[in-house]
Design a protein around this motif. Structure first.
Motif, mmCIF file in Angstrom:
data_model
loop_
_atom_site.group_PDB
_atom_site.id
_atom_site.type_symbol
_atom_site.label_atom_id
_atom_site.label_comp_id
_atom_site.label_asym_id
_atom_site.label_seq_id
_atom_site.Cartn_x
_atom_site.Cartn_y
_atom_site.Cartn_z
ATOM 1 N N GLY A 13 -76.046 -39.003 73.026
ATOM 2 C CA GLY A 13 -76.248 -39.326 71.569
ATOM 3 C C GLY A 13 -75.189 -40.504 71.299
ATOM 4 O O GLY A 13 -74.436 -40.864 72.084
ATOM 5 N N PRO A 14 -75.359 -40.876 70.049
ATOM 6 C CA PRO A 14 -74.710 -42.011 69.397
ATOM 7 C C PRO A 14 -73.351 -41.874 69.051
ATOM 8 O O PRO A 14 -72.591 -42.871 68.871
ATOM 9 C CB PRO A 14 -75.521 -42.235 68.322
ATOM 10 N N GLY A 15 -72.721 -40.772 69.088
ATOM 11 C CA GLY A 15 -71.348 -40.277 68.617
ATOM 12 C C GLY A 15 -71.213 -38.957 68.233
ATOM 13 O O GLY A 15 -70.328 -38.224 68.590
ATOM 14 N N GLN A 38 -66.880 -44.747 77.934
ATOM 15 C CA GLN A 38 -66.262 -45.024 76.811
ATOM 16 C C GLN A 38 -66.890 -44.613 75.410
ATOM 17 O O GLN A 38 -66.404 -44.015 74.604
ATOM 18 C CB GLN A 38 -66.022 -46.413 76.542
ATOM 19 N N LEU A 39 -68.333 -44.670 75.339
ATOM 20 C CA LEU A 39 -68.844 -44.482 74.171
ATOM 21 C C LEU A 39 -69.187 -43.190 73.763
ATOM 22 O O LEU A 39 -69.643 -42.889 72.844
ATOM 23 C CB LEU A 39 -70.332 -45.261 74.145
ATOM 24 N N VAL A 40 -69.037 -42.182 75.106
ATOM 25 C CA VAL A 40 -69.523 -40.813 74.738
ATOM 26 C C VAL A 40 -68.287 -40.164 73.926
ATOM 27 O O VAL A 40 -67.143 -40.400 74.006
ATOM 28 C CB VAL A 40 -69.274 -40.056 75.738
ATOM 29 N N LYS A 85 -73.938 -40.591 79.261
ATOM 30 C CA LYS A 85 -73.939 -42.112 78.887
ATOM 31 C C LYS A 85 -74.284 -41.969 77.242
ATOM 32 O O LYS A 85 -74.808 -41.308 76.931
ATOM 33 C CB LYS A 85 -74.870 -42.825 79.775
ATOM 34 N N GLY A 86 -73.627 -42.886 76.613
ATOM 35 C CA GLY A 86 -73.696 -42.967 75.354
ATOM 36 C C GLY A 86 -75.439 -43.359 74.982
ATOM 37 O O GLY A 86 -76.029 -44.180 75.586
ATOM 38 N N GLY A 87 -75.776 -42.619 73.704
ATOM 39 C CA GLY A 87 -76.898 -43.009 73.104
ATOM 40 C C GLY A 87 -77.749 -42.433 74.185
ATOM 41 O O GLY A 87 -77.888 -41.134 74.737
ATOM 42 N N ASP A 88 -78.952 -43.246 74.502
ATOM 43 C CA ASP A 88 -79.940 -43.061 75.481
ATOM 44 C C ASP A 88 -79.797 -43.815 76.868
ATOM 45 O O ASP A 88 -79.179 -44.945 76.805
ATOM 46 C CB ASP A 88 -81.280 -43.656 75.043
ATOM 47 N N ILE A 91 -81.438 -47.249 77.582
ATOM 48 C CA ILE A 91 -81.337 -48.391 76.455
ATOM 49 C C ILE A 91 -79.882 -49.298 76.798
ATOM 50 O O ILE A 91 -78.860 -48.624 76.509
ATOM 51 C CB ILE A 91 -81.359 -47.874 75.030
ATOM 52 N N PHE A 92 -80.241 -50.254 77.377
ATOM 53 C CA PHE A 92 -79.002 -51.380 77.427
ATOM 54 C C PHE A 92 -77.537 -50.503 78.029
ATOM 55 O O PHE A 92 -76.620 -50.851 77.796
ATOM 56 C CB PHE A 92 -78.523 -51.957 76.288
ATOM 57 N N GLY A 93 -78.033 -49.375 78.867
ATOM 58 C CA GLY A 93 -76.850 -48.724 79.205
ATOM 59 C C GLY A 93 -76.570 -48.755 81.084
ATOM 60 O O GLY A 93 -75.989 -48.017 81.583
ATOM 61 N N ALA A 120 -80.082 -44.023 65.511
ATOM 62 C CA ALA A 120 -79.092 -43.095 64.654
ATOM 63 C C ALA A 120 -78.209 -43.841 63.708
ATOM 64 O O ALA A 120 -77.627 -43.418 62.609
ATOM 65 C CB ALA A 120 -78.432 -42.355 65.573
ATOM 66 N N ALA A 121 -77.485 -45.116 64.142
ATOM 67 C CA ALA A 121 -76.431 -45.877 63.516
ATOM 68 C C ALA A 121 -77.029 -46.198 61.935
ATOM 69 O O ALA A 121 -76.459 -46.113 61.086
ATOM 70 C CB ALA A 121 -75.899 -46.725 64.276
ATOM 71 N N PRO A 122 -78.148 -46.883 62.218
ATOM 72 C CA PRO A 122 -78.808 -47.205 60.726
ATOM 73 C C PRO A 122 -78.988 -46.153 59.916
ATOM 74 O O PRO A 122 -78.893 -46.344 58.801
ATOM 75 C CB PRO A 122 -80.103 -47.923 61.231
ATOM 76 N N PRO A 226 -67.814 -50.523 69.335
ATOM 77 C CA PRO A 226 -69.227 -50.685 69.354
ATOM 78 C C PRO A 226 -69.852 -50.694 67.741
ATOM 79 O O PRO A 226 -69.519 -49.887 67.175
ATOM 80 C CB PRO A 226 -69.621 -49.397 69.907
ATOM 81 N N ALA A 227 -70.761 -51.710 67.540
ATOM 82 C CA ALA A 227 -71.227 -51.950 66.433
ATOM 83 C C ALA A 227 -72.694 -52.595 66.538
ATOM 84 O O ALA A 227 -73.004 -53.267 67.435
ATOM 85 C CB ALA A 227 -70.309 -52.828 65.361
ATOM 86 N N LEU A 228 -73.671 -52.322 65.619
ATOM 87 C CA LEU A 228 -74.638 -53.046 65.738
ATOM 88 C C LEU A 228 -75.255 -53.464 64.389
ATOM 89 O O LEU A 228 -74.505 -53.216 63.454
ATOM 90 C CB LEU A 228 -75.861 -51.987 66.397
ATOM 91 N N THR A 229 -76.066 -54.407 64.496
ATOM 92 C CA THR A 229 -76.453 -55.002 63.309
ATOM 93 C C THR A 229 -78.049 -55.090 62.794
ATOM 94 O O THR A 229 -78.916 -55.009 63.800
ATOM 95 C CB THR A 229 -76.389 -56.924 63.556
HETATM 96 N N1 SAH Z 1 -77.493 -46.655 75.320
HETATM 97 C C1 SAH Z 1 -76.614 -46.715 74.160
HETATM 98 C C2 SAH Z 1 -76.503 -48.450 74.044
HETATM 99 C C3 SAH Z 1 -75.300 -48.776 75.009
HETATM 100 S S1 SAH Z 1 -75.063 -50.523 74.824
HETATM 101 C C4 SAH Z 1 -77.591 -46.307 73.008
HETATM 102 O O1 SAH Z 1 -78.734 -45.980 73.419
HETATM 103 O O2 SAH Z 1 -77.108 -46.295 71.980
HETATM 104 C C5 SAH Z 1 -73.582 -50.746 73.714
HETATM 105 C C6 SAH Z 1 -73.956 -50.939 72.427
HETATM 106 O O3 SAH Z 1 -74.609 -50.260 71.730
HETATM 107 C C7 SAH Z 1 -72.652 -51.363 71.482
HETATM 108 O O4 SAH Z 1 -72.265 -52.713 71.822
HETATM 109 C C8 SAH Z 1 -73.413 -51.196 70.143
HETATM 110 O O5 SAH Z 1 -74.138 -52.489 69.820
HETATM 111 C C9 SAH Z 1 -74.390 -50.094 70.292
HETATM 112 N N2 SAH Z 1 -73.959 -48.770 69.896
HETATM 113 C C10 SAH Z 1 -73.570 -47.694 70.732
HETATM 114 N N3 SAH Z 1 -72.924 -46.907 69.911
HETATM 115 C C11 SAH Z 1 -72.849 -47.265 68.806
HETATM 116 C C12 SAH Z 1 -72.467 -46.449 67.721
HETATM 117 N N4 SAH Z 1 -72.161 -45.324 67.710
HETATM 118 N N5 SAH Z 1 -72.683 -47.312 66.490
HETATM 119 C C13 SAH Z 1 -72.960 -48.525 66.414
HETATM 120 N N6 SAH Z 1 -73.379 -49.258 67.601
HETATM 121 C C14 SAH Z 1 -73.489 -48.525 68.685
#
Ligand code: SAH
Length: 503
Positions: A13-15, A38-40, A85-88, A91-93, A120-122, A226-229
């Motif tokens: 998940g995202p955080g 790191q993202l976990v 792994k962070g998020g899914d 996806i870019f992981g 999730a972040a949006p 980590p940030a997204l747009t």
């Molecule tokens: N597999 C992850 C993405 C990994 S790539 C997923 O599904 O979320 C890493 C990028 O994801 C970061 O550079 C950032 O753009 C985005 N990201 C991951 N976690 C984030 C968060 N909590 N908030 C904003 N952007 C995030």
């Protein structure tokens, strides 16, 4: 023989720890090895107390080949490996590459999807990715250009033409570059744009502007990965829909200091109000030094008129010991029961025991008068079931009223030194807005671990919150005064006091 190893690529998940899937939680509980990024959110590691933890993080960045090799090696040892792994994971992981290696090595693997930061972040910044009035599609791309990629500009030419919402991952480093490029290729300069940093965590920050202004805003606010747009008309909805960032304690970093097992309720309530909770247990409970008094008390339990509990831990520990000797609740006898406050009473209720007396003010010494009001305690036998080190005020007050008191230690608290989630390290590095204390002993133990006055000197903005006068007394002993003291001396009271102060 041990069964063959297996690897579970699990999306963390995202955080926000609450966004892990049930399947993910189940696998963490079973894991023998957890390899995480790191993202976990490290709080999730609590779900795998039995596992060996391998962190691929800041300062210890491991090349992808090494991680893959490590996963394979652990699986070949016959281990159950959770690769978190962070998020899914897909996806870019680089989860796809890890899965390919497992498939090639013929190791059993499963992939558990996770809630991606893409959606999730949006959301947590008040932005729905689609909305009938704004778009009927969304596109996700990465703003990170591979060194070898030479056609970046062409890519932006195409992207600029796609209708709908756009989400850009890994786009911070080259934000100025690619936003300019999109404008150059015909995208409206006033397209609404938002950037969300550390989305869904207590540290989330977000800024909004337009395609033309966002890069300057991000630089000014020092937004970092980590940030997204997010690009598109949906960004304008955040004024109405920003439920997460408008919670009362949003943005407040709050330290919760309790025992390892007790902290969760306070942490949960604070996190639910948007706080960035650093849960740092400073004490853990262990059996009392001397078990003879409680053994004696259990033998003559029937002779007591009152059992008095002054903490939920006292209840838990007493019954742990009680049920080692008895297997029938009726063996506690026909005693009356007093509890210091609602949390202690709630713990007793878990054992289906009702409380006869609870003082109006949830302070140990006030139990004496409350009991005496219920019935004269003169010549009654009273059993206090408390911590090994506890204030003499309550037994003294009961004795002054003529009670015959046995003060029985059921547990003792000792310092906690582990830092599995890294929360203690974060506190020492970055300080906090608040440090909460829920008992005198949490103050003393926190001080023993961190040197409280020194910590406050290093981080002058850090304020102290106390659950009540006894806790504040322990702070006063260090020459410190809490910025807030709870009116009701309960977890709810403490949370309310913090909310009021933040308003
Ligand atoms: N597999 C992850 C993405 C990994 S790539 C997923 O599904 O979320 C890493 C990028 O994801 C970061 O550079 C950032 O753009 C985005 N990201 C991951 N976690 C984030 C968060 N909590 N908030 C904003 N952007 C995030």
């Amino acid at each position: 023989m041990k069964s063959k190893g297996a690897v579970y690529l699990v999306g963390a998940g995202p955080g926000d720890a609450g966004l892990l899937t049930l399947r993910g939680a189940e696998l963490l509980a079973r894991a023998e090895v957890v390899i995480y990024d790191q993202l976990v959110n490290p709080d999730l590691l609590r779900l795998a107390p039995q596992a060996e933890l391998i962190h691929r993080g800041k300062g210890m960045t491991m090349p992808q080949e090494d991680i893959t090799a490590l996963i394979l090696a652990k699986a070949r040892e016959g281990k159950t490996v959770v690769r978190l792994k962070g998020g899914d994971p897909y996806i870019f992981g680089r989860g796809g590459e890890e899965a390919e290696a497992l498939a090639a090595a013929k190791i059993h693997f499963e992939v558990v999807p996770g809630v991606s930061s893409v959606v999730a972040a949006p959301n947590y910044a008040g932005i729905p990715l689609t909305h009938r009035e704004h778009c009927s599609s969304f596109t996700v791309f990465t703003g990170h250009a591979e060194a070898a990629e030479t056609k970046t500009d062409l890519r932006y030419e195409q992207i600029a033409k796609i209708p709908g919402t756009k989400v850009v991952l890994m786009g911070m480093e080259r934000l100025a570059e690619w936003t300019r490029s999109l404008i150059a290729h015909g995208m409206a300069a006033d397209t609404p744009v938002a950037v969300v940093e550390q989305g869904t965590t207590g540290r989330q920050r977000s800024v909004a502007g337009t395609l033309a202004t966002i890069a300057a805003l991000v630089a000014e606010k020092k937004i970092a990965p980590p940030a997204l747009t997010i690009l598109g008309g949906v960004v304008t909805l955040r004024g109405k829909l920003n439920w997460f960032e408008s919670r009362p304690l949003f943005g407040q970093r709050i330290v919760v200091t309790r025992t390892r097992t007790q902290a969760s309720e306070l942490s949960r309530q604070l996190a639910e109000r948007g706080a960035d909770v650093l849960e740092i247990p400073t004490i853990k409970t262990v059996p009392p030094t001397n078990l003879a008094p409680i053994a004696d008390a259990l033998i003559e339990l029937n002779s007591y008129d009152w059992l008095v509990f002054t903490s939920p831990t006292g209840v838990t520990k007493f019954f742990e010991i009680f049920f080692r000797g008895f297997d029938d609740m009726r063996d506690i006898g026909g005693v009356r029961i007093a509890a210091v406050g609602p949390a202690t009473a709630a713990k007793l209720k878990e054992f289906h025991l009702k409380v006869n007396v609870m003082p109006e003010e949830f302070i140990g010494v006030k139990i004496a008068a409350a009991m005496n009001k219920y019935e004269s305690v003169e010549n009654l036998k009273i059993c206090l079931l408390r911590a090994e080190v506890a204030t003499p005020e309550l037994p003294q007050a009961l004795e002054a009223l003529g009670g015959i008191v046995d003060d029985i230690p059921c547990y003792q608290t000792v310092p906690e030194t582990e830092d599995r989630t890294g929360a203690a390290a974060r506190l020492v590095e970055a300080g906090a807005d608040w440090i909460t204390f829920t008992s005198g002993s949490t103050v003393e133990n926190f001080h023993a671990r961190f040197d409280l006055p020194a910590l406050l000197k290093k981080f002058p903005q850090t304020k102290l919150a106390s659950i009540g006068p006894e806790t504040s007394k322990a702070l006063a002993a260090l020459g410190l005064k809490p910025a807030v003291e709870a009116k009701a001396h309960t977890i709810e009271g403490l949370v309310a006091a913090l909310e009021k102060s933040a308003a």
